[in-house]
Design an enzyme around this catalytic site. Structure first.
Site, mmCIF file in Angstrom:
data_model
loop_
_atom_site.group_PDB
_atom_site.id
_atom_site.type_symbol
_atom_site.label_atom_id
_atom_site.label_comp_id
_atom_site.label_asym_id
_atom_site.label_seq_id
_atom_site.Cartn_x
_atom_site.Cartn_y
_atom_site.Cartn_z
ATOM 1 C CG HIS A 178 6.936 -4.128 2.931
ATOM 2 N ND1 HIS A 178 7.713 -3.008 3.122
ATOM 3 C CD2 HIS A 178 7.273 -4.996 3.916
ATOM 4 C CE1 HIS A 178 8.495 -3.193 4.161
ATOM 5 N NE2 HIS A 178 8.258 -4.387 4.664
ATOM 6 C CD GLU A 212 4.451 -6.758 6.909
ATOM 7 O OE1 GLU A 212 5.139 -6.573 7.939
ATOM 8 O OE2 GLU A 212 4.935 -7.130 5.821
ATOM 9 C CG HIS A 213 5.750 -1.663 7.741
ATOM 10 N ND1 HIS A 213 6.811 -1.173 8.450
ATOM 11 C CD2 HIS A 213 6.227 -2.722 7.038
ATOM 12 C CE1 HIS A 213 7.891 -1.897 8.199
ATOM 13 N NE2 HIS A 213 7.566 -2.840 7.324
ATOM 14 C CD GLU A 266 11.592 -3.598 5.930
ATOM 15 O OE1 GLU A 266 11.492 -4.842 5.813
ATOM 16 O OE2 GLU A 266 10.625 -2.863 6.220
#
Length: 420
Positions: free
Chosen positions: A48, A51-52, A128
């Protein structure tokens, strides 16, 4: 009509398209067979975070350039990470497809992972994670996953462990990228107004730097079941009850899908009518079969008042037991109609067709024609739905509860209902 075409390059990069000449747009993307379940425990959250970081600059483009270029033509770009894959995708008008492919190839192959950008993005991801922790009807699903698959990658959260994410070094990020973002583990898919051979040539040229490698199976899933309960001062109890479900390629996958629709798939479902409409025990109730490549997790979610939990649980198990005897012909026909409509309506969207195409390539190694899917749906009979229901009741049980859970019956008492 099946309009999908596939080309596999010498590098083993797979390219799949679904032509829709009647539209003016194209959705395209690259799907990588690497998600949270491919991560060792010590790097949980790296997929994740990576991905950012793909959007934070390349040798040719700054983070601002990436956003400006795609939005200058009215397109948009996005990404997501799941337990089994990471995806990057664009939607543009048909004439801007070369730009979309160029941007996607640039960020996936040539991201810089700048130290300053990484420091900022770690904080964004921690925000997040914090937001998810503050959303009980969201985070309870992570607790549910961990209880169902304890001490294994499939049970760990996609967003990652805050302590790991907050200190993640650049070299580990870069190393994970090099090891996992390889041609054999990637699918480039597109749906919309395009021509397959032209798109394949474009992809072959732009993705030439995608590394060689081999496909790697993740740690096999082991569904154990278990119990997780966390007391919080909330107005509602968020409850998930779970069972061993159907994997993507299982023979009873479509029976599981229709079973879930009948049990808790909409306003006409058994749970909605019995639990909400007749008894007023919940505001929200639903069921789902989350299918992975080699496992499935069937879940029933309910948000209920703390004084309603004691009455809710036996009603849910009664509905499960009743459906194990088989579905009624009318409700099975209704569930099939919902499945057919969902499939055929999704065919009107370039984004949905692109994502479905990529998903089929990752799971089955080929596109599944709509006619084949419809045939599999129609082949499910009342006995097949009942047989899948019996499998659910064979256990073991998973329970996850977040909120005022004092009146919720003990796990052992719930588990005993499976064999009652």
């Amino acid at each position: 009509m099946d309009t999908a075409q596939v080309t596999t390059l010498d590098s083993d990069l797979r390219i799949a398209t679904d032509a829709m000449p009647q539209v003016e747009s194209v959705s395209c993307g690259i799907w990588i067979d690497a998600g949270a379940r491919h991560e060792p425990a010590e790097v949980n959250g790296v997929s994740h975070l990576l991905e950012h970081m793909m959007f934070k600059g390349t040798a040719r483009r700054s983070a601002q350039d990436i956003a400006d270029e795609i939005e200058a033509v009215g397109g948009h770009i996005n990404a997501w990470t799941s337990r089994e894959a990471t995806a990057f995708f664009c939607k543009t008008l048909k004439g801007d497809l070369p730009l979309a492919v160029d941007i996607l190839s640039d960020i996936v192959q040539h991201s810089l992972f700048d130290e300053a950008e990484l420091a900022r993005e770690r904080e964004v991801v921690l925000q997040e994670i914090g937001q998810a922790m503050d959303t009980p009807d969201d985070i309870v699903f992570d607790h549910f996953q961990r209880a169902a698959y304890p001490d294994q990658a499939l049970g760990r959260p996609v967003l990652g462990d805050p302590a790991i994410v907050g200190a993640f070094p650049r070299d580990r990020l870069d190393g994970y990228h090099k090891a996992n973002y390889t041609a054999p583990r990637a699918v480039v898919a597109a749906a919309g107004n395009l021509e397959h051979d032209s798109f394949a040539a474009m992809v072959e040229d732009r993705f030439a730097a995608l590394a060689a490698g081999s496909r790697r199976a993740p740690e096999p899933a082991r569904y154990d079941g278990g119990d997780y309960r966390e007391e919080r001062d909330l107005e509602q109890l968020h409850l998930l009850l779970g069972f061993r479900g159907a994997a993507q390629a299982d023979d009873d996958y479509f029976a599981a899908m229709l079973h879930s629709t009948i049990l808790g798939g909409g306003m006409s479902s058994r749970l909605f009518q019995e639990v909400r409409e007749k008894r007023g025990l919940v505001y929200s109730v639903s069921s789902h079969n989350t299918a992975y490549a080699d496992a499935g997790l069937y879940g029933i979610y309910a948000g209920t008042g703390p004084d309603r939990a004691a009455e809710l649980v036996p009603v849910v198990f009664d509905q499960l037991a009743d459906l194990a005897h088989g579905a009624g012909p009318e409700e099975l026909d209704r569930a099939k109609a919902q499945a057919r409509a969902g499939l055929l309506m999704s065919r009107e969207s370039t984004g949905a067709r692109c994502e479905q195409l990529a998903h089929h390539m990752l799971v089955y190694g080929r596109p599944l024609p709509p006619a084949e899917i419809l045939q599999k749906i129609e082949a499910v009979d009342e006995a097949a739905v009942g047989a899948f229901g019996e499998k659910l009741l064979a256990g073991p049980l998973t329970c996850a509860a977040l909120g005022p859970a004092g009146d919720l019956e003990p796990y052992d008492a719930m588990a005993a209902r499976l064999v009652a």
